[in-house]
Design a protein around this motif. Structure first.
Motif, PDB file in Angstrom:
ATOM      1  N   MET A   1       0.555  -1.047  -0.055  1.00  0.00           N
ATOM      2  CA  MET A   1       0.109   0.051   0.063  1.00  0.00           C
ATOM      3  C   MET A   1       1.073   1.410   0.017  1.00  0.00           C
ATOM      4  O   MET A   1       1.586   1.256   0.708  1.00  0.00           O
ATOM      5  CB  MET A   1      -0.863  -0.177   1.481  1.00  0.00           C
ATOM      6  CG  MET A   1      -1.681   0.854   1.254  1.00  0.00           C
ATOM      7  SD  MET A   1      -2.824   0.948   2.343  1.00  0.00           S
ATOM      8  CE  MET A   1      -3.976  -0.882   2.561  1.00  0.00           C
ATOM      9  N   PRO A   2       0.826   2.534  -0.517  1.00  0.00           N
ATOM     10  CA  PRO A   2       1.509   3.511  -0.571  1.00  0.00           C
ATOM     11  C   PRO A   2       1.608   3.561   0.436  1.00  0.00           C
ATOM     12  O   PRO A   2       0.682   4.318   0.819  1.00  0.00           O
ATOM     13  CB  PRO A   2       0.729   4.476  -1.828  1.00  0.00           C
ATOM     14  CG  PRO A   2      -0.825   3.684  -2.577  1.00  0.00           C
ATOM     15  CD  PRO A   2      -0.613   2.645  -1.991  1.00  0.00           C
ATOM     16  N   ASP A   3       2.390   5.010   0.320  1.00  0.00           N
ATOM     17  CA  ASP A   3       2.520   6.035   2.200  1.00  0.00           C
ATOM     18  C   ASP A   3       1.562   7.329   1.829  1.00  0.00           C
ATOM     19  O   ASP A   3       1.600   8.185   1.410  1.00  0.00           O
ATOM     20  CB  ASP A   3       3.754   6.159   2.290  1.00  0.00           C
ATOM     21  CG  ASP A   3       4.191   6.906   3.551  1.00  0.00           C
ATOM     22  OD1 ASP A   3       3.404   6.340   4.290  1.00  0.00           O
ATOM     23  OD2 ASP A   3       5.102   7.670   3.885  1.00  0.00           O
ATOM     24  N   ILE A   4       0.362   6.981   1.295  1.00  0.00           N
ATOM     25  CA  ILE A   4      -1.177   8.054   1.906  1.00  0.00           C
ATOM     26  C   ILE A   4      -1.332   7.662   2.776  1.00  0.00           C
ATOM     27  O   ILE A   4      -2.221   6.134   2.679  1.00  0.00           O
ATOM     28  CB  ILE A   4      -1.832   7.308   0.280  1.00  0.00           C
ATOM     29  CG1 ILE A   4      -0.571   8.271  -0.764  1.00  0.00           C
ATOM     30  CG2 ILE A   4      -2.950   8.785   0.344  1.00  0.00           C
ATOM     31  CD1 ILE A   4      -1.000   7.680  -2.163  1.00  0.00           C
ATOM     32  N   LYS A   5      -1.850   8.641   3.574  1.00  0.00           N
ATOM     33  CA  LYS A   5      -2.624   8.528   4.964  1.00  0.00           C
ATOM     34  C   LYS A   5      -4.464  10.122   4.193  1.00  0.00           C
ATOM     35  O   LYS A   5      -5.148   9.150   5.352  1.00  0.00           O
ATOM     36  CB  LYS A   5      -2.006   8.565   5.921  1.00  0.00           C
ATOM     37  CG  LYS A   5      -0.674   7.910   6.629  1.00  0.00           C
ATOM     38  CD  LYS A   5      -1.702   6.678   6.624  1.00  0.00           C
ATOM     39  CE  LYS A   5      -0.240   6.399   7.007  1.00  0.00           C
ATOM     40  NZ  LYS A   5      -0.428   4.280   7.011  1.00  0.00           N
TER      41      LYS A   5
ATOM     42  N   ALA B   1     -17.289   2.713  -0.001  1.00  0.00           N
ATOM     43  CA  ALA B   1     -16.794   1.461  -0.553  1.00  0.00           C
ATOM     44  C   ALA B   1     -14.977   2.037  -0.089  1.00  0.00           C
ATOM     45  O   ALA B   1     -14.337   0.507   0.544  1.00  0.00           O
ATOM     46  CB  ALA B   1     -16.520   1.090  -2.025  1.00  0.00           C
ATOM     47  N   LEU B   2     -13.947   3.009  -0.274  1.00  0.00           N
ATOM     48  CA  LEU B   2     -12.584   2.622  -0.210  1.00  0.00           C
ATOM     49  C   LEU B   2     -12.527   3.593   1.244  1.00  0.00           C
ATOM     50  O   LEU B   2     -11.412   2.287   1.902  1.00  0.00           O
ATOM     51  CB  LEU B   2     -12.377   4.281  -1.071  1.00  0.00           C
ATOM     52  CG  LEU B   2     -11.020   5.307  -0.295  1.00  0.00           C
ATOM     53  CD1 LEU B   2      -9.701   4.309  -1.017  1.00  0.00           C
ATOM     54  CD2 LEU B   2     -11.116   6.715  -0.888  1.00  0.00           C
TER      55      LEU B   2
ATOM     56  N   ARG C   1     -11.354   3.877 -10.184  1.00  0.00           N
ATOM     57  CA  ARG C   1      -9.677   4.008 -11.672  1.00  0.00           C
ATOM     58  C   ARG C   1      -9.532   4.911 -11.221  1.00  0.00           C
ATOM     59  O   ARG C   1      -7.823   4.538 -10.983  1.00  0.00           O
ATOM     60  CB  ARG C   1     -10.362   4.121 -13.189  1.00  0.00           C
ATOM     61  CG  ARG C   1     -10.574   2.885 -13.602  1.00  0.00           C
ATOM     62  CD  ARG C   1     -10.807   3.132 -14.398  1.00  0.00           C
ATOM     63  NE  ARG C   1     -11.900   2.113 -15.766  1.00  0.00           N
ATOM     64  CZ  ARG C   1     -12.109   2.486 -17.086  1.00  0.00           C
ATOM     65  NH1 ARG C   1     -12.175   2.357 -17.084  1.00  0.00           N
ATOM     66  NH2 ARG C   1     -13.002   0.760 -17.192  1.00  0.00           N
ATOM     67  N   VAL C   2      -9.850   6.196 -10.385  1.00  0.00           N
ATOM     68  CA  VAL C   2      -8.784   7.322 -10.169  1.00  0.00           C
ATOM     69  C   VAL C   2      -8.290   6.700  -9.024  1.00  0.00           C
ATOM     70  O   VAL C   2      -6.504   7.245  -8.529  1.00  0.00           O
ATOM     71  CB  VAL C   2      -9.578   8.613  -9.800  1.00  0.00           C
ATOM     72  CG1 VAL C   2      -8.723   9.505  -9.555  1.00  0.00           C
ATOM     73  CG2 VAL C   2     -10.335   9.007 -11.251  1.00  0.00           C
ATOM     74  N   PHE C   3      -8.512   6.071  -7.750  1.00  0.00           N
ATOM     75  CA  PHE C   3      -7.926   6.126  -6.347  1.00  0.00           C
ATOM     76  C   PHE C   3      -7.580   4.726  -7.066  1.00  0.00           C
ATOM     77  O   PHE C   3      -6.009   4.628  -6.337  1.00  0.00           O
ATOM     78  CB  PHE C   3      -9.310   5.310  -5.043  1.00  0.00           C
ATOM     79  CG  PHE C   3      -9.827   6.412  -5.569  1.00  0.00           C
ATOM     80  CD1 PHE C   3      -9.917   7.352  -4.671  1.00  0.00           C
ATOM     81  CD2 PHE C   3     -11.537   6.270  -5.583  1.00  0.00           C
ATOM     82  CE1 PHE C   3     -10.488   8.912  -4.128  1.00  0.00           C
ATOM     83  CE2 PHE C   3     -12.076   7.676  -5.325  1.00  0.00           C
ATOM     84  CZ  PHE C   3     -11.585   8.555  -4.693  1.00  0.00           C
ATOM     85  N   GLU C   4      -7.010   4.003  -8.231  1.00  0.00           N
ATOM     86  CA  GLU C   4      -6.279   3.071  -8.583  1.00  0.00           C
ATOM     87  C   GLU C   4      -5.025   3.312  -8.263  1.00  0.00           C
ATOM     88  O   GLU C   4      -4.202   3.238  -8.536  1.00  0.00           O
ATOM     89  CB  GLU C   4      -7.010   1.862  -9.441  1.00  0.00           C
ATOM     90  CG  GLU C   4      -6.422   0.391  -9.644  1.00  0.00           C
ATOM     91  CD  GLU C   4      -6.931  -0.316 -11.048  1.00  0.00           C
ATOM     92  OE1 GLU C   4      -6.264  -1.315 -11.404  1.00  0.00           O
ATOM     93  OE2 GLU C   4      -8.394  -0.220 -10.936  1.00  0.00           O
TER      94      GLU C   4
ATOM     95  N   PHE D   1      -4.646   2.686  -4.610  1.00  0.00           N
ATOM     96  CA  PHE D   1      -6.651   2.130  -3.954  1.00  0.00           C
ATOM     97  C   PHE D   1      -7.341   0.904  -4.664  1.00  0.00           C
ATOM     98  O   PHE D   1      -8.627   2.042  -4.797  1.00  0.00           O
ATOM     99  CB  PHE D   1      -6.658   3.178  -3.024  1.00  0.00           C
ATOM    100  CG  PHE D   1      -5.794   4.098  -1.953  1.00  0.00           C
ATOM    101  CD1 PHE D   1      -5.788   2.963  -0.388  1.00  0.00           C
ATOM    102  CD2 PHE D   1      -5.128   4.693  -2.422  1.00  0.00           C
ATOM    103  CE1 PHE D   1      -4.450   3.623  -0.034  1.00  0.00           C
ATOM    104  CE2 PHE D   1      -4.156   4.898  -1.593  1.00  0.00           C
ATOM    105  CZ  PHE D   1      -3.503   4.521  -0.083  1.00  0.00           C
ATOM    106  N   PRO D   2      -6.885  -0.094  -4.743  1.00  0.00           N
ATOM    107  CA  PRO D   2      -8.129  -0.674  -5.909  1.00  0.00           C
ATOM    108  C   PRO D   2      -9.568  -0.261  -5.237  1.00  0.00           C
ATOM    109  O   PRO D   2      -9.576  -1.109  -3.786  1.00  0.00           O
ATOM    110  CB  PRO D   2      -7.842  -1.508  -6.752  1.00  0.00           C
ATOM    111  CG  PRO D   2      -6.446  -1.437  -6.088  1.00  0.00           C
ATOM    112  CD  PRO D   2      -5.983  -0.422  -5.160  1.00  0.00           C
TER     113      PRO D   2
END
Length: 345
Positions: free
Chosen positions: A1-5, A27-28, A143-146, A150-151
């Motif tokens: 998982m990327p380092d995005i909080k 869902a995210l 697709r933007v979150f992917e 973050f799929p």
């Protein structure tokens, strides 16, 4: 998982498009519970996001503080204080491009929605039309979150449970008995609106069943006047327009058994709450990707393409084709009533 909080989500309008972000964001944060989301949108849409864990709402002020280019820079500075790690631009217009560019220059990861303009043009053009279903808008949002790492899986959507109706709402609706049907007969463009005389027939046929209670949605004096005509003399038909605030309307919609809507915002509001939605389509078509979330294709009643082979002629309903002004008349009120009754089970 990327380092995005912390992800900034940008989507200002229209109502239906903002409503379609809700099941995706819900869902995210459910699938990535350590992620925080801040949604930037118009203040009016704030109730859409209330109650979603780890989601904050930032109301943009386009009239004063955030107006113009300097205002957008102020918006960037306001948002930067929240320690944003990434930007999900679900709008992809000039304003959102400016904001995401500021964040990109600051070293933040950004991703933006592909609206599929070329595919939509091929779907609506008169010659060499390519008539096939395009990616639903909610999928384009995922697709933007992917892209950000973050799929999002929408196969088992989460919807809010109906909450007890406020006293003010119950004063309008009464206690729930039988089946509750919502009808939203308006849209921004005339090419997406079922003719009034046919809608009147739908309402009268439904009102003939005493087990049904019908609520009419809309806004503005003109629409309310039409709704009052629809409801005249029908004791189980109630005009909601002008009587409730948006938050209260959402509460009522979450108690409906089915919503009948044009290709418009109310369809997507009901769908984001998990309500069955029947939609009527004129110049537009569900193949463009705007079928309400989690609804089957056969819940959409489209105008007759055998009689009108150029359909769809528009993505948003703002383009009329000569000779296609009456396409909605190819949809019988009895077909609409039957579809609603099927949805009611």
């Amino acid at each position: 998982m990327p380092d995005i909080k912390h992800i900034l989500v940008f989507r200002l309008s229209a109502m239906g498009d903002v409503a379609m972000t809700v099941p995706v964001i819900r869902a995210l944060v459910a699938q990535y519970p350590t992620i925080k989301v801040t949604v930037v949108s118009r203040p009016f849409f704030s109730p859409f996001f209330e109650g979603i864990l780890n989601v904050d709402f930032f109301p943009i002020d386009l009239k004063e503080r955030h107006k113009g280019f300097l205002g957008l820079y102020r918006l960037y500075r306001d948002l930067r204080k929240s320690d944003i790690d990434a930007v999900a631009d679900l709008h992809n217009v000039l304003r959102s491009k400016v904001i995401r560019s500021f964040f990109a220059l600051g070293g933040k990861k950004v991703a933006f929605v592909d609206k599929g303009r070329a595919e939509k043009k091929a779907l609506t053009r008169g010659k060499n039309k390519i008539f096939k279903p395009l990616a639903p808008m909610v999928i384009r949002y995922t697709r933007v979150f992917e892209q950000l790492g973050f799929p999002v899986d929408l196969q088992q959507p989460i919807f809010p449970l109906p909450q007890p109706l406020e006293t003010a709402v119950k004063a309008v609706t009464g206690e729930k008995t039988g089946k509750w049907i919502g009808i939203a007969p308006f849209a921004q463009y005339a090419s997406k609106v079922y003719p009034q005389e046919l809608m009147q027939q739908v309402i009268r046929q439904l009102a003939g069943n005493p087990e049904y209670r019908i609520f009419l949605f809309g806004g503005g004096a003109q629409e309310i006047a039409v709704l009052e005509q629809f409801a005249a003399g029908l004791t189980n038909v109630k005009v909601i327009a002008g009587t409730l605030k948006l938050k209260q309307e959402l509460q009522l919609i979450n108690h409906l058994d089915v919503m009948l809507s044009m290709d418009s915002g109310n369809a997507h509001i009901a769908a984001m709450l998990g309500i069955k939605v029947i939609t009527i389509w004129g110049a537009t078509h569900p193949y463009a990707g705007f079928l309400p979330f989690n609804q089957p294709m056969d819940s959409a009643i489209a105008a007759d393409r055998e009689r009108y082979p150029l359909l769809p002629t528009s993505i948003y309903g703002n383009k009329q084709v000569e000779g296609y002004e009456a396409v909605m008349e190819s949809i019988s009120p009895s077909v609409v009533v039957k579809k609603i009754e099927e949805a009611l089970g």
